[in-house]
Design an enzyme around this catalytic site. Structure first.
Site, PDB file in Angstrom:
ATOM      1  N   TYR A  33     -16.451  27.043  23.062  1.00 55.08           N
ATOM      2  CA  TYR A  33     -15.829  26.171  23.706  1.00 55.08           C
ATOM      3  C   TYR A  33     -15.470  25.161  22.701  1.00 55.08           C
ATOM      4  O   TYR A  33     -15.660  25.128  21.676  1.00 55.08           O
ATOM      5  CB  TYR A  33     -16.879  25.771  24.789  1.00 55.08           C
ATOM      6  N   LYS A 148     -19.362  27.332  17.692  1.00 55.94           N
ATOM      7  CA  LYS A 148     -19.510  26.552  18.904  1.00 55.94           C
ATOM      8  C   LYS A 148     -19.727  27.464  20.149  1.00 55.94           C
ATOM      9  O   LYS A 148     -18.530  27.625  20.860  1.00 55.94           O
ATOM     10  CB  LYS A 148     -18.438  25.536  19.001  1.00 55.94           C
ATOM     11  N   GLU A 181     -29.466  17.805  13.615  1.00 58.10           N
ATOM     12  CA  GLU A 181     -28.366  17.304  14.414  1.00 58.10           C
ATOM     13  C   GLU A 181     -29.059  16.799  15.616  1.00 58.10           C
ATOM     14  O   GLU A 181     -30.089  16.994  16.218  1.00 58.10           O
ATOM     15  CB  GLU A 181     -27.176  17.907  14.648  1.00 58.10           C
ATOM     16  N   LEU A 206     -23.750  22.228  13.706  1.00 62.91           N
ATOM     17  CA  LEU A 206     -22.434  22.497  14.126  1.00 62.91           C
ATOM     18  C   LEU A 206     -21.632  21.461  13.018  1.00 62.91           C
ATOM     19  O   LEU A 206     -21.992  20.275  13.261  1.00 62.91           O
ATOM     20  CB  LEU A 206     -22.212  22.254  15.593  1.00 62.91           C
TER      21      LEU A 206
HETATM   22  N1  PDD Z   1     -20.865  18.553  21.269  1.00 55.82           N
HETATM   23  N2  PDD Z   1     -23.524  19.013  17.224  1.00 55.82           N
HETATM   24  C1  PDD Z   1     -23.567  19.840  18.398  1.00 55.82           C
HETATM   25  C2  PDD Z   1     -24.621  20.705  18.604  1.00 55.82           C
HETATM   26  C3  PDD Z   1     -22.442  19.636  19.478  1.00 55.82           C
HETATM   27  O1  PDD Z   1     -22.655  19.862  20.501  1.00 55.82           O
HETATM   28  C4  PDD Z   1     -21.416  18.631  18.921  1.00 55.82           C
HETATM   29  C5  PDD Z   1     -20.358  18.393  20.058  1.00 55.82           C
HETATM   30  C6  PDD Z   1     -21.407  17.987  17.861  1.00 55.82           C
HETATM   31  C7  PDD Z   1     -20.173  17.045  17.406  1.00 55.82           C
HETATM   32  O2  PDD Z   1     -18.944  17.918  17.342  1.00 55.82           O
HETATM   33  P1  PDD Z   1     -17.604  17.201  17.371  1.00 55.82           P
HETATM   34  O3  PDD Z   1     -17.380  15.870  16.768  1.00 55.82           O
HETATM   35  O4  PDD Z   1     -16.714  18.190  16.924  1.00 55.82           O
HETATM   36  O5  PDD Z   1     -17.624  16.656  19.106  1.00 55.82           O
HETATM   37  C8  PDD Z   1     -22.354  18.452  16.935  1.00 55.82           C
HETATM   38  C9  PDD Z   1     -19.693  18.542  22.378  1.00 55.82           C
HETATM   39  C10 PDD Z   1     -19.040  17.107  22.543  1.00 55.82           C
HETATM   40  C11 PDD Z   1     -20.465  18.896  23.707  1.00 55.82           C
HETATM   41  O6  PDD Z   1     -20.876  19.964  23.890  1.00 55.82           O
HETATM   42  O7  PDD Z   1     -20.123  18.299  24.857  1.00 55.82           O
END
Ligand code: PDD
Length: 288
Positions: A33, A148, A181, A206
């Site tokens: 996703y 992801k 994280e 991630l």
């Molecule tokens: N999540 N780490 C994890 C585990 C995440 O699920 C996300 C993003 C990030 C940050 O990634 P980015 O900057 O590309 O949004 C780091 C999304 C927003 C979600 O699951 O809704």
């Protein structure tokens, strides 16, 4: 105004949008996703999310259902149909639908879902202005959280436990007591010697698209920065802490496990990074 989703080639009313009971995303979590933020009608970090989507698909050996160019046409159309100004675009690609069996099916067509959601900017901006509290918890996720995928059960459980304990979110900590994280965000500190730190992008986190942009922003603002893991103890002693993601942009963390961070109020550097990031992103014209 009706809300629209996109499912396998068709725009459809959100409330009527469904997937097959034998979708492999549903049965095996065999899906990836992406989430894009939208503010003032601008899709943030467009190419970064597309590049990561390609990496996630390649890692799972799911063929891309369409080119990036075509995908962008669909996303723009979805945004237009939903009159999306502020909110999110969500994309999910599963390996497809096939009779339930663990191996990759011989002939299967990937399934593509897109949804759009309008969200008022007020609550997120208020959270950023006030800062949030997090608790730490053991990182019990699988070894490839750099992909992801939709396998987010540990994240869901950690988030729920944090909320029930009166915190806004949780930070995962590995078995060396190093922060990995957040449940859906990357974790950062301004350490006690004034260096911005976030964990290197290995298979343990991630690699956030917001994280990567904020690294560039921090460097362009002349801040000292190191891609270096930090311990829970170092986080307690930090001058500032914050999270980055498409849903939080940059949001200050003011307590960790009830330890006040720095002054116990949102830090100046986190605030400056958030402002600069939002200004930069909203001044970028959407590529057509
Ligand atoms: N999540 N780490 C994890 C585990 C995440 O699920 C996300 C993003 C990030 C940050 O990634 P980015 O900057 O590309 O949004 C780091 C999304 C927003 C979600 O699951 O809704």
């Amino acid at each position: 105004m009706p809300r629209f989703a996109y499912v396998d080639g068709q725009f459809i009313r959100h409330r009527d949008a469904t997937i097959h009971v034998e979708d492999r995303g549903l049965q095996f979590g065999d899906a990836v996703y992406e989430v894009w933020a939208v503010r003032k009608g601008v899709l943030f970090d467009t190419s970064g999310h597309l590049a990561r989507l390609a990496r996630s698909l390649a890692a799972l050996r799911i063929p891309a259902p369409m080119s990036d160019q075509s995908l962008m046409v669909v996303i723009r159309e979805l945004m237009a149909r939903n009159r999306l100004k502020d909110g999110l675009v969500y994309l999910q690609i599963s390996r497809g639908t096939a009779r339930r069996d663990h191996p990759f099916p011989a002939r299967v067509v990937p399934s593509l879902i897109l949804t759009a959601r309008s969200m008022p900017t007020g609550p997120a901006d208020t959270r950023a202005a006030l800062g949030i509290s997090v608790q730490t918890c053991p990182d019990n996720r699988w070894g490839r959280v750099d992909i992801k995928t939709v396998n987010l059960l540990p994240n869901v459980l950690a988030k729920q436990a944090a909320l029930e304990a009166g915190f806004a979110d949780a930070w995962f900590v590995d078995d060396q007591d190093m922060v990995t994280e957040g449940t859906a965000q990357n974790a950062w500190i301004l350490d006690s010697s004034g260096v911005l730190r976030t964990r290197p992008a290995t298979q343990a986190i991630l690699r956030g698209i917001t994280r990567d942009t904020i690294i560039k922003t921090a460097q362009s603002l002349g801040y000292r920065f190191e891609e270096k893991a930090f311990s829970r103890g170092e986080a307690y002693e930090a001058q500032e802490a914050f999270i980055t993601s498409a849903t939080s942009f940059v949001t200050p963390v003011i307590t960790i496990d009830n330890h006040p961070i720095g002054t116990g109020r949102p830090g100046d550097i986190a605030r400056k990074l958030r402002e600069t990031y939002l200004d930069q992103q909203t001044s970028v014209k959407n590529p057509s």
